[in-house]
Design an enzyme around this catalytic site. Structure first.
Site: not given
Length: 843
Positions: A385, A577-578, A583, A685, A689
């Site tokens: 991952h 998100k985290r 990110k 993901t 969504k």
């Protein structure tokens, strides 16, 4: 910030106008409604010991959950009976986290009783919204890894695939996030189990004992053979709790089995009688710590040790349970174990399972090494991952030796044999031996769990096409060469039941009405037929009216949680998100500050009003991520209260990001921020969504963004920034962020403004960690290098949003064209290509 009202103090009797029920199923029969009413009241009276007049929202929620649970349990018992009678091959999914969220709505939909239940509660005069919100999110996961696992469980059951998930039954989740008056993240215990849960069933008859610590003695057995014997010094008991997982449109109900740790002797009676009350329960408290908290902070040695114990505890319990199930049907034979058992390792957290199954076969079953290793490698498959080398789990040898001394010996022997194979392929290449070794020698010996997972599995998969290629090319090129064909791609997916049917009932109803059938939640490719309506003005209006209604709902929640008023007519720009540097929430922040500066210098600047929405948790020990959170909160507060921007710009950081909050945000999002540095995000993901719910993506060519672009088309996505190859080339050339700083006047001004005390008067360099990381720290994730391209892409977003017809068409086509990203498709590919897992219909 305001806290959520206690469900215990919330009345459930309706006093306002009855809410409109939005449901895609046919109206339930009077008998179905009456049966559900009777079941709810029975549990309210005889399980909850409550009457209708005094029942709280939580009482009604528990009673309703237990009423639908009864129906699901009938199916679960039947499913397990069918699987056992068929001696079916089963998948066992090992994951350290499952981000399940709330289960009531998804279970109602999957069990096919949503409409009947809604009408039953309505006739009982119960407020559905209060009941729905009374349920706590299950604190069993943190981010995308756990949410993916939850989606996979849903798809496995929906596709009639025999499967059991295994994990830990954490008493406390990661943490409940709040912000103090200075914008700092504050962490509170996530006591999600304080009121219990109606979805779990304890099975103490299947408890397992797990041994840890101790030492290894070399002795002769009764046949005169020299054998190592593990003499353990501590024993844990794992007690299983089962959660039923119903499929959608099928009778299949699979199981998620979670382990709770207990002491073998919960009370030292002699110590208690002698007055040592604390000592009397010390073993109990120590043992129960193992399943106490999701992801204990591992900045300390004690934290690292607890994580290792957690991982081995759940793996050892699960393998013992898998073997128990196999022996119940097959007896003591191992000849067909790998024919009946497929085990998927969800990331490296359960990688110790490779050594544990080997230990059982070699030590307990006295199986020859080659036979044992053959079973091991045929049984396991591994999902990677991450592309971040620092995120690939490693354990120091001294720690591992202390906790699992026998497993260390076995891993060393696996490594010895493995390196013989490496040496045969690359004779005399010591560098290749170092790369392929399961033991890292630099800076103290460490065990490489990803290498163990690769070597011990028959298949290794990435989670997006780009990710898998980078695994083979950059992260594990030597293993890809050593094991041709072992690396495969399985692009992630999301369950459309949770992420459209459950969370966006308005849009779900429109889709069913437009397509004229209810088959699409089980075959998401059918959404392609919506594409023919993308230019239809009437359909565009219906679609965008639904989006606006969802934004109105979210605006109310923002006011409730953050005391910030936002307009539902503004563009809702969402990054959820985290919180992690790769990110690049800080890249988003740089653009916000730049836009704020432009508006101050030109109050009449023609930009579409925009609401920037963030939701994210930073790991407790991740100080820079916490500094970024504070910067967003503080700068956002200044912008929100600055009348000079005339309401054109708002910044909101919603606290305590979790599944139920995502379910409120995603249907209301206009723009989806997927802006990680190219080559760093494995898949994502959230991008799927948001696109499914009609949000347009602004993103780099990273992870699954690449495949989303291929599906929705270049005209319906905003791609910017460097590619993977360009990132690598810039880094190789000696990237210096100061060059970007000096070349871009606006960016330079933004950085200096953030580093001043303008946003935090009197507190100079409050965001120094962020400033340092971007400049003196080398900008490791190249936010500055991508800033100008990102800013230009945001200008294109602005232009598109000002054209309502164009935006509506793009949003519709996003929903219509992302059917590929159903987790049903992902699971079918796993079942066919990796697990060799046939479906077993239950009706």
């Amino acid at each position: 910030m305001p806290t959520r009202k206690s469900a215990q103090k919330t009345t459930t009797k309706k006093t306002a106008k009855k809410a409109v029920v939005t449901e895609t199923k046919a109206a339930p029969s009077a008998a179905e409604v009456a049966e559900m009413k009777a079941a709810v009241l029975r549990h309210l009276n005889y399980t909850q010991a409550r009457d209708e007049g005094t029942a709280t929202a939580r009482d009604w929620q528990l009673a309703t959950s237990m009423a639908v649970r009864d129906r699901v349990l009938d199916r679960m018992i039947k499913t397990q009976e069918i699987h056992n009678d068929a001696n079916a091959r089963r998948l066992y999914y090992l994951s350290l986290e499952y981000l399940m969220g709330r289960l009531l709505i998804s279970t109602l939909h999957n069990a096919g009783v949503y409409a009947a239940t809604r009408q039953a509660l309505d006739e009982l005069g119960v407020d559905w919204e209060q009941v729905r919100r009374a349920e706590d999110d299950m604190g069993l996961g943190n981010g995308g890894l756990g949410r993916l696992a939850a989606c996979f469980l849903d798809s496995l059951a929906t596709l009639d695939l025999p499967a059991i998930g295994y994990g830990i039954n954490y008493e406390f989740g990661l943490f409940r996030q709040a912000f103090d008056e200075n914008g700092n993240q504050i962490e509170h215990p996530d006591s999600w189990m304080i009121y219990g849960t109606p979805w779990e069933f304890m099975h103490p008859e299947y408890q397992q004992e797990v041994q840890i610590y101790g030492h290894v003695e070399n002795v002769f057995d009764d046949q005169g053979n020299y054998r190592p014997i593990w003499k353990c010094s501590h024993t844990l008991v794992g007690v299983p709790h089962d959660i039923p997982i119903p499929g959608y449109g099928t009778e299949t109900v699979n199981i998620l089995r979670l382990w709770t740790s207990r002491a073998t002797e919960p009370l030292d009676l002699n110590a208690f009688n002698d007055g040592g009350y604390v000592e009397a329960v010390r073993a109990k408290a120590t043992s129960e710590t193992v399943s106490k908290v999701l992801y204990p902070n591992d900045k300390t040695e004690n934290g690292k040790e607890l994580r290792l114990v957690q991982q081995y505890f759940f793996v050892a319990c699960s393998l013992k349970d898998i073997i128990r199930r196999h022996e119940r049907i097959e007896g003591n034979g191992w000849h067909n174990f790998a024919d009946k058992v497929a085990v998927q390792l969800n990331d490296t957290h359960p990688a110790i399972a490779v050594a544990e199954l080997l230990r059982i076969l070699v030590d307990e079953e006295s199986m020859p090494w080659d036979d044992a290793w053959s079973i091991v490698t045929k049984t396991f498959a591994y999902t990677n991952h991450t592309l971040l080398p620092e995120a690939l789990e490693k354990w120091s040898v001294p720690l591992f030796s202390r906790v699992l001394p026998r497993h260390l010996q076995l891993i060393y022997e696996v490594n010895r044999r493995h390196l013989e194979e490496v040496a045969a392929k690359w004779p005399g290449d010591n560098g290749m031996l170092q790369l392929c070794s399961l033991v890292e020698e630099n800076g103290g010996k460490q065990l490489r769990m990803a290498n163990l997972a690769v070597v011990g599995s028959h298949a290794v998969n990435g989670v997006a096409a780009l990710h898998t290629e980078l695994l083979k090319k950059d992260l594990f090129p030597y293993f890809n060469s050593l094991y041709p064909g072992k690396f495969r791609n399985k692009t992630n997916g999301i369950t459309p039941r949770r992420w459209l049917v459950d969370c966006n009932p308005r849009l779900s109803a429109l889709i069913t009405e437009t397509l004229g059938h209810e088959d699409w939640p089980r075959n998401l490719d059918l959404l392609q037929d919506l594409g023919k309506y993308a230019d239809d003005a009437a359909f565009q209006k219906k679609f965008m009216d639904i989006k606006r209604a969802n934004k109105v709902d979210l605006a109310k929640l923002i006011k409730e949680l953050c005391d910030v008023e936002v307009s539902p007519d503004a563009l809702f720009d969402v990054q959820i998100k985290r919180l992690h540097e790769y990110k690049r929430q800080h890249l988003n922040l740089l653009h916000i500050v730049a836009l704020y500066r432009r508006l101050l210098q030109n109050p009449d600047l023609d930009v579409a009003p925009r609401v920037f929405l963030f939701a994210a948790k930073a790991a407790p020990g991740y100080d820079l991520a916490k500094n970024i959170i504070r910067a967003i909160n503080v700068i956002g507060n200044r912008i929100n209260n600055d009348e000079r921007v005339k309401g054109k710009l708002k910044v909101v950081f919603l606290p305590n990001y979790r599944v139920s909050l995502a379910e409120r945000i995603i249907p209301a999002a206009d723009l989806s921020e997927q802006i990680s540095t190219a080559g760093k995000e494995a898949s994502g993901t959230g991008n799927m969504k948001l696109a499914l719910n009609g949000a347009l993506t602004i993103g780099t060519l990273d992870g699954a963004n690449v495949e989303i672009k291929e599906e929705v088309g270049d005209d319906n996505i905003f791609i910017f920034g460097m590619t993977v190859d360009e990132v690598e080339a810039l880094r190789a050339s000696g990237y210096n962020p100061w060059d970007v700083y000096h070349a871009d006047e606006e960016l330079r001004a933004v950085l200096e403004w953030i580093d001043s005390d303008y946003f935090v008067p009197g507190e100079h360099h409050a965001f120094g960690p962020l400033y340092h990381s971007l400049l003196n720290g080398g900008d490791p994730f190249m936010a500055l290098a991508d800033f100008r391209a990102y800013s230009d892409a945001q200008a294109q977003v602005d232009l598109a949003y000002k054209d309502p017809q164009r935006w509506a068409k793009m949003a519709i086509l996003n929903t219509a064209r992302v059917g590929k990203f159903s987790s049903d498709r992902t699971i079918r590919e796993y079942a066919e290509d990796i697990w060799n897992l046939p479906a077993v219909p239950t009706k």
